[in-house]
Design an enzyme around this catalytic site. Structure first.
Site, PDB file in Angstrom:
ATOM      1  CG  ASP A 114      -1.938   1.032   1.256  1.00 41.85           C
ATOM      2  OD1 ASP A 114      -2.368   1.473   0.184  1.00 41.85           O
ATOM      3  OD2 ASP A 114      -2.337   1.458   2.366  1.00 41.85           O
ATOM      4  CB  VAL A 164      -8.920  -5.942  -0.882  1.00 39.53           C
ATOM      5  CG1 VAL A 164      -9.389  -5.268  -2.162  1.00 39.53           C
ATOM      6  CG2 VAL A 164      -7.413  -5.748  -0.694  1.00 39.53           C
ATOM      7  CG  ASP A 170      -6.684  -8.105   9.115  1.00 44.84           C
ATOM      8  OD1 ASP A 170      -5.724  -7.782   8.388  1.00 44.84           O
ATOM      9  OD2 ASP A 170      -6.922  -7.553  10.198  1.00 44.84           O
TER      10      ASP A 170
HETATM   11  P1  IMP Z   1       1.854  -0.428   3.745  1.00 50.34           P
HETATM   12  O1  IMP Z   1       2.885  -0.511   4.823  1.00 50.34           O
HETATM   13  O2  IMP Z   1       1.075   0.865   3.783  1.00 50.34           O
HETATM   14  O3  IMP Z   1       2.357  -0.760   2.375  1.00 50.34           O
HETATM   15  O4  IMP Z   1       0.716  -1.464   4.103  1.00 50.34           O
HETATM   16  C1  IMP Z   1       0.877  -2.796   3.972  1.00 50.34           C
HETATM   17  C2  IMP Z   1       0.202  -3.532   5.109  1.00 50.34           C
HETATM   18  O5  IMP Z   1      -1.046  -2.928   5.482  1.00 50.34           O
HETATM   19  C3  IMP Z   1      -0.089  -4.933   4.665  1.00 50.34           C
HETATM   20  O6  IMP Z   1       0.823  -5.791   5.283  1.00 50.34           O
HETATM   21  C4  IMP Z   1      -1.496  -5.187   5.164  1.00 50.34           C
HETATM   22  O7  IMP Z   1      -1.429  -5.917   6.356  1.00 50.34           O
HETATM   23  C5  IMP Z   1      -2.087  -3.864   5.483  1.00 50.34           C
HETATM   24  N1  IMP Z   1      -3.074  -3.479   4.466  1.00 50.34           N
HETATM   25  C6  IMP Z   1      -2.946  -2.476   3.570  1.00 50.34           C
HETATM   26  N2  IMP Z   1      -4.010  -2.403   2.780  1.00 50.34           N
HETATM   27  C7  IMP Z   1      -4.846  -3.382   3.165  1.00 50.34           C
HETATM   28  C8  IMP Z   1      -6.134  -3.828   2.681  1.00 50.34           C
HETATM   29  O8  IMP Z   1      -6.745  -3.293   1.728  1.00 50.34           O
HETATM   30  N3  IMP Z   1      -6.666  -4.889   3.335  1.00 50.34           N
HETATM   31  C9  IMP Z   1      -6.064  -5.505   4.372  1.00 50.34           C
HETATM   32  N4  IMP Z   1      -4.856  -5.133   4.836  1.00 50.34           N
HETATM   33  C10 IMP Z   1      -4.248  -4.075   4.239  1.00 50.34           C
END
Ligand code: IMP
Ligand code: MG
Length: 185
Positions: A114, A164, A170
């Site tokens: 993300d 999602v 989750d």
């Molecule tokens: P980032 O550090 O912002 O890239 O987020 C990644 C982490 O956030 C992933 O390991 C997921 O656990 C959680 N995450 C981000 N988007 C979603 C989503 O749409 N559904 C569920 N978990 C998410």
């Protein structure tokens, strides 16, 4: 990410409606990724080390592992953010790999990229362990909210800017058991 303070009403599998990505499409893509990864690492002389980011990536990792035709080992890491979570706080590693990674070929396994903060923090820590190589496999890529430039070596699906759930992902700890991937709203 939605507010997680009030636990959501669990929705039954039969009421989820049409999947954004069906279980069948996921299975097919994960098989392909397994083949691609096996080809890239065909000539390494030690087993590949899959470093799985808890908890969301476990379902993907279990399927990906079984689609590989090369030897592989499993390690786990988990990241948690400091503080109450009102601002995207600094990440700390709540669990780190158990075995040495010096000279090993490491493939980091994540459910969704993300902002890119989670994998970048984890990759920074893993590089300190001096692996021979470090690559990233992510089932989902949601580029709309990227904050940290992230190189994804193996991507399952690029998705639009929607939260999602399912196939390990989750919302407030729920819905990981869904076999497909669904949007929550
Ligand atoms: P980032 O550090 O912002 O890239 O987020 C990644 C982490 O956030 C992933 O390991 C997921 O656990 C959680 N995450 C981000 N988007 C979603 C989503 O749409 N559904 C569920 N978990 C998410
Ligand atoms: Mg996660």
């Amino acid at each position: 990410m939605p507010e997680t303070s009030a636990p959501p009403e669990p929705v039954l599998k039969k009421d989820m409606g049409r999947a954004l990505i069906s279980a069948e499409r996921i299975a097919k893509r994960v098989e392909e990724m397994g083949r691609e990864i096996s080809e890239v690492y065909a000539d390494i002389d030690t087993p590949l080390v899959l470093v799985v980011i808890l908890k969301g990536a476990t379902v993907f990792a279990a399927d990906l592992l079984r689609s590989l035709s090369i030897p592989a080992e499993l390690e786990f890491v988990s990241a948690a953010s400091y503080g109450s979570g009102t601002s995207p706080g600094k990440l700390r590693l709540a669990h780190m790999v158990e075995g040495p990674l010096v000279g090993r070929h490491v493939l980091l396994i994540e459910d969704i990229i993300d902002s890119g903060r989670t994998v970048s923090a984890i990759a920074r820590r893993l590089r300190k362990l001096k692996p021979a190589s470090l690559r990233l496999a992510a089932l989902l890529d949601r580029p709309a909210r990227r904050e940290v430039e992230t190189m994804i070596d193996f991507t399952g699906f690029v998705i639009p800017d929607r939260f999602v759930i399912g196939y390990g992902l989750d919302y407030a700890g729920l819905y990981r058991e869904l076999p497909g991937i669904y949007t929550l709203t």
